[in-house]
Design an enzyme around this catalytic site. Structure first.
Site, PDB file in Angstrom:
ATOM      1  CB  THR A  17     -10.375  38.588 -32.322  1.00 26.89           C
ATOM      2  OG1 THR A  17     -11.628  39.160 -32.697  1.00 26.89           O
ATOM      3  CG2 THR A  17     -10.587  37.621 -31.179  1.00 26.89           C
ATOM      4  CB  SER A  63     -10.424  43.971 -39.298  1.00 31.57           C
ATOM      5  OG  SER A  63     -11.222  42.828 -39.465  1.00 31.57           O
ATOM      6  CB  THR A  96     -11.217  36.948 -38.529  1.00 30.37           C
ATOM      7  OG1 THR A  96     -12.327  37.316 -37.703  1.00 30.37           O
ATOM      8  CG2 THR A  96     -10.150  36.251 -37.703  1.00 30.37           C
ATOM      9  CG  ASP A  97     -15.224  40.795 -38.587  1.00 28.17           C
ATOM     10  OD1 ASP A  97     -15.291  39.566 -38.419  1.00 28.17           O
ATOM     11  OD2 ASP A  97     -15.781  41.611 -37.838  1.00 28.17           O
TER      12      ASP A  97
HETATM   13  N1  ASP Z   1     -14.307  41.920 -35.359  1.00 25.46           N
HETATM   14  C1  ASP Z   1     -12.980  41.316 -35.227  1.00 25.46           C
HETATM   15  C2  ASP Z   1     -12.073  41.961 -36.262  1.00 25.46           C
HETATM   16  O1  ASP Z   1     -12.240  41.685 -37.418  1.00 25.46           O
HETATM   17  C3  ASP Z   1     -13.102  39.861 -35.436  1.00 25.46           C
HETATM   18  C4  ASP Z   1     -11.818  39.096 -35.374  1.00 25.46           C
HETATM   19  O2  ASP Z   1     -10.735  39.597 -35.385  1.00 25.46           O
HETATM   20  O3  ASP Z   1     -11.941  37.846 -35.305  1.00 25.46           O
HETATM   21  O4  ASP Z   1     -11.218  42.736 -35.902  1.00 25.46           O
END
Ligand code: ASP
Length: 324
Positions: A17, A63, A96-97
């Site tokens: 993100t 991710s 973050t995932d």
């Molecule tokens: N789906 C995103 C990822 O993990 C979520 C994020 O980055 O906050 O790449």
């Protein structure tokens, strides 16, 4: 002489993100991750870091779709850059995932003396109130700190160890916690307020020596299969039996409470262990520390306070070490 070299901090982009874009920035919850190159994330940043910033786009992924193959590539790029005398630290931008998994994988495998700082964002890069730029600035502050060492995660003004950090919230900016273990340090207005040492000597050391030469690893598609199975009300052994039939080599049982296993799963789990499948029991509790009995060895080894996803990585690396 080494000290005359201008120091570099290498920023590796992997997507997430922090590199995401919203079609309508006013509705920034609706966005696509992994769109902006890391060189542009850095170009947009006002920072007064003393070292030269070098960027490399290692990947551009959401991710949630992280793969073993990408972990392998990322580890190789970290090894390459960390070996350069003039590189003082690495910063990795990541979604973050699965950030906690990548952080734990790199720390357990590489145990770097230099800092490797993973950072992220909960809002896309073009949101009016994007959190990525401050997280990236904070990550660079931590990367430059003389007592920083090993793989850490920086998000929302906190520094977390690779071992203890977990994503605990789906949309809050402060989405990470280290549970009862606590974070390593805080950043206030971009200034680091360390609570203690950055050192993470408590991260499992098994496998490291055997895995040091990444070039000898089998291709990621041939890595041992290690799966997580959950214990829950109404548990049924069918999924476990299917995994055994498929030749799974390791199972992390995400138990209830203090790593307890539903009685419906126990016979199959015992059968798996007797057949040579490595079984490790973790807990599905958000704070994964276990209370261990000291009088009798447990029937199944415990995960040493690792969350199920990190116990899976530790077991994967342990099994991998027997293949190289
Ligand atoms: N789906 C995103 C990822 O993990 C979520 C994020 O980055 O906050 O790449």
């Amino acid at each position: 002489m080494m000290q005359n070299l201008p120091l570099k901090t290498v920023v590796l982009g992997t997507g997430g993100t922090i590199a995401g874009l919203a079609a309508n920035p006013a509705k920034s919850f609706n966005y696509t991750a992994a769109q902006v190159d890391v060189v542009d994330l850095i170009a947009d940043l006002s920072t007064n870091t003393a070292s030269t910033l070098v960027t490399e786009q290692v990947a551009q992924v959401d991710s949630k779709d992280m793969t073993h193959a990408l972990w392998h590539t990322l580890a190789l790029r970290c090894v390459y850059w960390l070996a350069q005398d003039d590189v003082q630290a690495i910063v990795i931008t990541h979604g973050t995932d699965t950030l906690e998994e990548t952080a734990f994988f790199l720390q357990t495998l590489l145990k770097p003396k230099k800092p490797v700082v993973l950072t992220c964002a909960m809002r896309p890069a073009n949101a009016p109130d994007a959190d990525g730029p401050q997280n990236l600035r904070d990550a660079l502050v931590v990367a430059a700190h003389p007592s920083a060492s090993g793989v850490v995660v920086v998000c929302a003004g906190a520094v977390h160890s690779a071992r203890d950090v977990q994503k605990v919230h789906a949309w809050r900016l402060d989405a990470f916690s280290s549970g009862g273990a606590g974070h390593l340090a805080l950043l206030q207005a971009g200034v680091l307020q360390p609570l203690g040492s950055f050192h993470q000597g408590h991260v499992a050391t098994a496998s490291a020596a055997a895995l040091a030469d990444l070039s000898r690893w089998p291709a990621p598609a041939a890595w041992p299969r290690v799966e997580i199975v959950w214990s829950h009300a109404g548990a049924h052994p069918g999924a476990l039996q299917a995994l055994l039939a498929q030749g799974v080599q390791g199972i992390v049982l995400a138990g209830t409470g203090n790593g307890r296993v539903h009685e419906a799963l126990l016979p199959t789990l015992r059968q798996a262990q007797a057949a040579g499948v490595r079984v490790v029991v973790a807990t599905r509790c958000a704070d994964p520390q276990l209370l261990l009995a000291d009088d009798a060895p447990p029937e199944f080894p415990d995960a040493g306070g690792l969350s199920p996803v990190k116990a899976r990585i530790a077991l994967l690396l342990e099994l991998l070490a027997t293949h190289v």
